[in-house]
Enzyme design. Structure first.
Site, short mmCIF file in Angstrom:
data_model
loop_
_atom_site.label_atom_id
_atom_site.label_comp_id
_atom_site.label_asym_id
_atom_site.label_seq_id
_atom_site.Cartn_x
_atom_site.Cartn_y
_atom_site.Cartn_z
N ASP A 154 -8.43 3.15 -5.64
CA ASP A 154 -9.77 3.80 -5.05
C ASP A 154 -11.03 3.07 -4.95
O ASP A 154 -11.16 1.76 -5.69
CB ASP A 154 -9.86 4.95 -6.04
CG ASP A 154 -11.13 5.94 -5.37
OD1 ASP A 154 -11.13 6.62 -4.27
OD2 ASP A 154 -12.17 5.80 -6.09
N GLU A 193 -8.03 1.15 -0.71
CA GLU A 193 -8.98 2.15 0.03
C GLU A 193 -10.16 1.03 0.51
O GLU A 193 -10.94 0.82 -0.39
CB GLU A 193 -9.60 3.21 -0.68
CG GLU A 193 -10.42 3.94 0.04
CD GLU A 193 -11.32 5.01 -0.42
OE1 GLU A 193 -11.79 5.86 0.04
OE2 GLU A 193 -11.48 4.75 -1.81
#
Length: 566
Positions: A265, A309
């Site tokens: 993330d 990401e």
């Protein structure tokens, strides 16, 4: 493609790639008016294949192509998926119970979706429903179960050939994490320097966040800490070696529990905290950390899959992370393009752009990357909502996604056409298993307003419906798994000559097929020309939706259909 290769030292600076990238995207694009007239399809020239002196009907030649061995992943929000104990909250045992829906492990059956991997959104303890602010990195959110439940899920998934990757959120912790609580209370705390305190570093407590644009600094107990996403998520200080060691150890811990890799993330925000940090030097620091992380987890599992990401449309920025750091990075630019293509019913030049982008990525990664493709995810309005609830467009979006290279990621519920618009809770509503709101396993933590009253937007209604969205996804995934060039091949542009038709070749070293999509609601016809190797596509291998017709060199496609030609 990812082969678990050993590390090599390679000096490719971001600046040196800019020229390649700009050339790539300045050349891309497509224009023209939609037409149902016969068009001449011509292959785009490329020097990356062994040229043949063969006649148009000659045997296929061996291609020099960067293959991308792949599997289809399923992004799953545990809280919304399946409730095993009746408390209204999805859990790990619930996922285990529904594994056969995703993949029953038997390639002969057609009743499962056929995916090969699951991405679990955050499963660690957290004060928030979404879990992206972690309070304990080595345990399971009690709403979801236990470590033993996780191990059982992994074991059962592996029996069916399903890999499990988990969200790893290391850029920041929860404000309620014991590290941060101690850091805030005591300036002499061992954890004080694990976070970024303006007063301790002699920095001004102001500056816009690179993650959201608002003020990244937050006041607490007379000091100011950095939290780029919001005040409940204080950023960790990765200049502190102890922080880096802890995060590497956490990664190793979960691999030892049996997970197969991580979705990372906020990967670009490790050092890119403020808008003023958006520089090449910051990207270099980010990449360096992730290279360090990858090297550490390879000590446990050299085949661990890492997908990051990096929310950017710039191939240069994304590509930097493929240099011995990530195996894949989510292709946000492609996702936008695919949705726009089916919505406007026009070819966007996708293959032309991808072919050149992949050249760049192959160079950076020593041919070790695999793209991570998707339509939408948990942070974006669902694809069905973006497409104004048009099932034909949604089915074509699925056809594009599942016939392109890379690891396709399907967001849970996408396969049954679930709707969802922001705020974020609306993007993460309960998976719909039956038309009944209180059916077996149905989660109820969120009301499901976007899908309330939706007709046939549930698994039970679509299971035996040959025209359903679910059946289309199952058919496309089965097709991808069946045809090596679709599953593992690279891509080569093949200009259809028709703005309503998107075409591209998929190639492995041994096989090649031509994929042709009619994006429009009208019948379209194109004339197929020999490709750059002199090979003529002359036989329809598979069709999706309605049968296409190939008469000599003219391919006629019904509305909203796909043909695979060999």
């Amino acid at each position: 493609m990812y082969k678990g290769a050993t590390f090599k030292t390679k000096k490719i600076t971001i600046c040196s790639l800019v020229g390649i990238c700009l050339t790539t995207f300045l050349l891309s694009g497509c224009s023209g008016n939609q037409s149902n007239k016969t068009s001449i399809a011509t292959p785009s020239p490329k020097a990356d294949s062994i040229q043949s002196t063969a006649t148009p009907q000659a045997a296929k030649v061996i291609n020099k192509t960067d293959e991308q061995p792949s599997t289809v992943y399923y992004e799953l929000f545990v809280r919304s998926f399946y409730d095993s104990d009746g408390d209204g909250i999805g859990d790990l045992k619930g996922i285990t119970q529904k594994l056969d829906y995703l993949n029953d492990g038997n390639p002969e059956t057609t009743t499962d979706l056929g995916i090969g991997g699951i991405w679990l959104m955050p499963i660690n303890p957290s004060p928030s429903y979404h879990g992206y602010d972690v309070t304990d990195y080595r345990s399971i959110n009690p709403d979801y179960g236990t470590i033993e439940d996780m191990q059982e899920l992994i074991t059962e998934a592996h029996k069916r050939g399903i890999k499990i990757i988990m969200d790893l959120v290391v850029n920041h912790t929860s404000k309620e994490h014991p590290w941060f609580v101690d850091s805030a209370k005591n300036s002499d705390s061992k954890y004080r320097d694990w976070y970024v305190w303006a007063e301790d570093q002699g920095r001004p407590a102001n500056g816009a966040s690179a993650a959201g644009g608002g003020n990244a600094w937050h006041s607490l107990l007379g000091s100011h800490y950095l939290g780029g996403f919001w005040e409940g998520m204080p950023d960790l200080n990765f200049d502190n070696a102890e922080v880096r060691t802890e995060m590497k150890d956490i990664g190793k811990f979960w691999l030892e529990q049996g997970v197969d890799g991580f979705r990372l993330d906020a990967a670009k925000h490790i050092y890119e905290d403020l808008l003023s940090d958006k520089t090449e030097a910051t990207t270099v620091k980010n990449v360096s950390w992730w290279q360090e992380f990858r090297k550490a987890i390879h000590e446990v599992n050299t085949e661990a899959y890492i997908v990051g990401e990096v929310w950017e449309n710039s191939a240069v920025t994304v590509g930097a992370y493929l240099d011995q750091a990530f195996d894949s990075s989510f292709n946000f630019g492609l996702a936008e393009t695919l949705v726009n293509s089916v919505k406007t019913e026009k070819d966007s030049g996708t293959a032309f752009t991808l072919e050149r982008t992949y050249k760049l990525y192959s160079k950076i990664s020593d041919n070790q990357f695999t793209d991570a493709t998707f339509l939408t995810n948990h942070d974006q309005n669902r694809v069905m909502s973006q497409l104004d609830n048009n099932p034909n467009h949604a089915k074509m979006a699925a056809a594009l996604l599942l016939t392109l290279p890379g690891n396709p990621f399907i967001y849970y519920g996408e396969e049954i056409g679930m709707l969802g618009v922001k705020p974020d809770e609306g993007l993460r509503e309960p998976m719909r298993w039956s038309a009944a709101d209180q059916g077996e396993g149905q989660t109820t933590w969120e009301a499901g307003r976007n899908n309330a009253g939706a007709i046939n937007v549930d698994v039970e209604s679509q299971l035996n419906d040959s025209g359903s969205m679910l059946e289309r996804y199952r058919e496309l995934i089965a097709l991808r798994n069946e045809i090596p060039a679709l599953r593992d091949g690279g891509i080569r542009d093949y200009a259809s000559g028709n703005p309503g038709v998107m075409a591209y070749e998929r190639l492995t070293t041994q096989d090649q097929v031509l994929v042709v999509h009619n994006l429009t609601g009208e019948e379209q016809a194109i004339v197929l020309q020999p490709n750059v190797e002199g090979f003529s596509y002359s036989k329809i291998l598979k069709t999706i939706a309605v049968k296409s017709i190939l008469n000599s060199d003219q391919l006629t496609l019904p509305p909203y259909s796909t043909a695979i030609v060999e």
